[in-house]
Enzyme design. Structure first.
Site, PDB file in Angstrom:
ATOM      1  N   GLU A   1      11.959 -30.961 -78.370  1.00 50.20           N
ATOM      2  CA  GLU A   1      12.388 -32.338 -78.631  1.00 50.20           C
ATOM      3  C   GLU A   1      13.835 -32.285 -79.123  1.00 50.20           C
ATOM      4  O   GLU A   1      14.104 -32.139 -80.320  1.00 50.20           O
ATOM      5  CB  GLU A   1      11.432 -32.984 -79.640  1.00 50.20           C
ATOM      6  CG  GLU A   1      10.012 -33.064 -79.091  1.00 50.20           C
ATOM      7  CD  GLU A   1       8.970 -33.487 -80.111  1.00 50.20           C
ATOM      8  OE1 GLU A   1       9.349 -33.928 -81.215  1.00 50.20           O
ATOM      9  OE2 GLU A   1       7.765 -33.374 -79.808  1.00 50.20           O
TER      10      GLU A   1
ATOM     11  N   GLU B   1      10.759 -41.170 -83.921  1.00 49.86           N
ATOM     12  CA  GLU B   1      10.694 -40.725 -82.522  1.00 49.86           C
ATOM     13  C   GLU B   1      11.859 -41.385 -81.787  1.00 49.86           C
ATOM     14  O   GLU B   1      11.946 -42.611 -81.724  1.00 49.86           O
ATOM     15  CB  GLU B   1       9.362 -41.133 -81.896  1.00 49.86           C
ATOM     16  CG  GLU B   1       8.131 -40.595 -82.621  1.00 49.86           C
ATOM     17  CD  GLU B   1       7.773 -39.178 -82.225  1.00 49.86           C
ATOM     18  OE1 GLU B   1       8.361 -38.675 -81.246  1.00 49.86           O
ATOM     19  OE2 GLU B   1       6.896 -38.578 -82.880  1.00 49.86           O
TER      20      GLU B   1
ATOM     21  N   HIS C   1      12.020 -36.683 -84.226  1.00 47.20           N
ATOM     22  CA  HIS C   1      11.245 -36.122 -83.118  1.00 47.20           C
ATOM     23  C   HIS C   1      11.610 -36.801 -81.804  1.00 47.20           C
ATOM     24  O   HIS C   1      12.521 -37.622 -81.739  1.00 47.20           O
ATOM     25  CB  HIS C   1       9.749 -36.292 -83.398  1.00 47.20           C
ATOM     26  CG  HIS C   1       9.203 -35.338 -84.416  1.00 47.20           C
ATOM     27  ND1 HIS C   1       8.334 -34.322 -84.098  1.00 47.20           N
ATOM     28  CD2 HIS C   1       9.412 -35.250 -85.744  1.00 47.20           C
ATOM     29  CE1 HIS C   1       8.010 -33.646 -85.192  1.00 47.20           C
ATOM     30  NE2 HIS C   1       8.657 -34.196 -86.206  1.00 47.20           N
TER      31      HIS C   1
ATOM     32  N   HIS D   1       9.948 -29.678 -83.428  1.00 46.92           N
ATOM     33  CA  HIS D   1       9.357 -29.219 -82.179  1.00 46.92           C
ATOM     34  C   HIS D   1      10.514 -28.831 -81.260  1.00 46.92           C
ATOM     35  O   HIS D   1      11.365 -29.668 -80.946  1.00 46.92           O
ATOM     36  CB  HIS D   1       8.500 -30.308 -81.545  1.00 46.92           C
ATOM     37  CG  HIS D   1       7.264 -30.628 -82.336  1.00 46.92           C
ATOM     38  ND1 HIS D   1       6.742 -31.900 -82.457  1.00 46.92           N
ATOM     39  CD2 HIS D   1       6.450 -29.827 -83.070  1.00 46.92           C
ATOM     40  CE1 HIS D   1       5.663 -31.863 -83.214  1.00 46.92           C
ATOM     41  NE2 HIS D   1       5.470 -30.617 -83.602  1.00 46.92           N
TER      42      HIS D   1
END
Length: 355
Positions: A59, A273, A181, A56
């Site tokens: 990010e 993440e 991410h 993404h």
């Protein structure tokens, strides 16, 4: 980013090779840096590992930490025993950005003062690729709930980045991988969705084959991170026990890259993440590198945990390609490479393997 990667490759040609796996809709290259002690040769005896960042585009912490990781691995080879051992025994591939088009979109908006702090931390600008597609919803779905058809019969439905990554994976034999991410702080493991043929309740575990190994891998990253294992870094909305979660138990995703890796390529991939804010201020990026450096290394080393070997014909002694390796009591199976090698990641213990 490109200049950084080229500099690492130029400074350390003995252990690096920079290559592209394809082009984005915006005409940018999907760059990968390979690190191993024989970067221009096939090394069938080594397990292959990959990191992918910036899927993404907004990010960005993943993009930055992977650039620093590549530089650290190359520069400390033959100076740091741990890194030397890792590079000598592993075929490492690092893609800092799978969505450079999305990154450029949000970067230019921030430079033009068109993206507020809220936009930077929790917004969606730059998340999608140049064609407006979420790449982490664009892979073939194992349960056929994703409307995307077979990429071989109808490739137009899949984005260039998705097709390039699928082809790259098919051309290699990756054993372990992480997709990095931002937007939370947790280590996420498959499955990302539920089997529609099996009853389930919202928030239930969508159990992958060999749950114990996936939990070990997730905890390896979370425990080596100073905040992730606490499970409460992003406030009250994102709380995860031990800093790990099953994908579907958090929220469901059809067509994710980690599920496709496991279902199609026998590669155990997790989604990490790394930051509560997706596009933090540049002055904060150094602290994210400091936090993630030990976790990135510890996770890479897990590619050597478990059982490995080579399968040969008893009469001819030639390696057997495509032999099935199973573990008694475990659903997940792997197959030997064209050179007869296999790697089956497992927690410490005693197991019965069958070929």
């Amino acid at each position: 980013m490109v200049a950084w990667l080229r500099k690492v490759a130029e400074d350390y040609p003995r252990i690096t090779r920079l290559y592209s796996i394809g082009d984005t809709p915006g005409g940018r290259k999907l760059w990968v840096l390979r690190l191993t002690d024989s970067p221009d040769e096939e090394v069938p005896r080594k397990p292959q590992f990959k990191y992918i960042g910036n899927m993404h585009g907004n990010e960005v912490v993943s993009r930055e930490v992977l650039l620093h990781l590549a530089s650290m691995l190359a520069s400390r080879y033959r100076q740091d025993d741990r890194i030397t051992h890792l590079i000598d025994r592993t075929d490492i591939h690092i893609m800092p950005s799978m969505n450079p088009d999305g990154y450029e979109t949000v970067r230019k908006s921030i430079a033009g003062h068109n993206c507020s702090q809220s936009c930077r931390c929790s917004g969606a600008m730059g998340r999608l690729n140049a064609n407006g597609v979420d790449l982490n919803r664009n892979f073939p779905d194992q349960f056929d709930r994703n409307p995307n058809p077979n990429p071989e019969t109808d490739p137009a439905v899949y984005q260039p980045e998705t097709l390039a990554v699928m082809q790259w994976i098919d051309q290699n034999h990756f054993v372990l991988s992480a997709n990095l991410h931002g937007g939370s702080l947790v280590a996420n493991y498959p499955w990302d969705e539920y089997n529609p043929d099996q009853p389930h309740s919202a928030g239930a575990l969508s159990q992958p084959p060999d749950l114990a190994t996936f939990e070990l891998l997730a905890r390896t990253y979370a425990d080596a991170h100073p905040r992730m294992h606490l499970g409460r870094a992003c406030g009250t909305t994102n709380r995860f026990y031990d800093g790990i979660t099953n994908g579907a138990q958090w929220y469901t995703v059809a067509g994710s890259m980690q599920d496709w890796n496991l279902a199609h390529a026998e590669c155990m991939e997790l989604t990490m993440e790394l930051s509560c804010c997706k596009f933090p201020d540049a002055n904060d990026l150094g602290s994210f590198w400091d936090e993630n450096r030990p976790a990135l290394l510890a996770f890479m080393e897990q590619v050597h945990v478990g059982a490995t070997g080579v399968v040969r014909d008893a009469a001819t002694k030639r390696p057997i390609s495509g032999a099935t390796i199973s573990v008694d009591g475990a659903e997940f199976t792997v197959h030997t490479t064209e050179h007869g090698y296999f790697w089956r990641l497992l927690p410490p213990g005693t197991y019965t393997l069958r070929v």
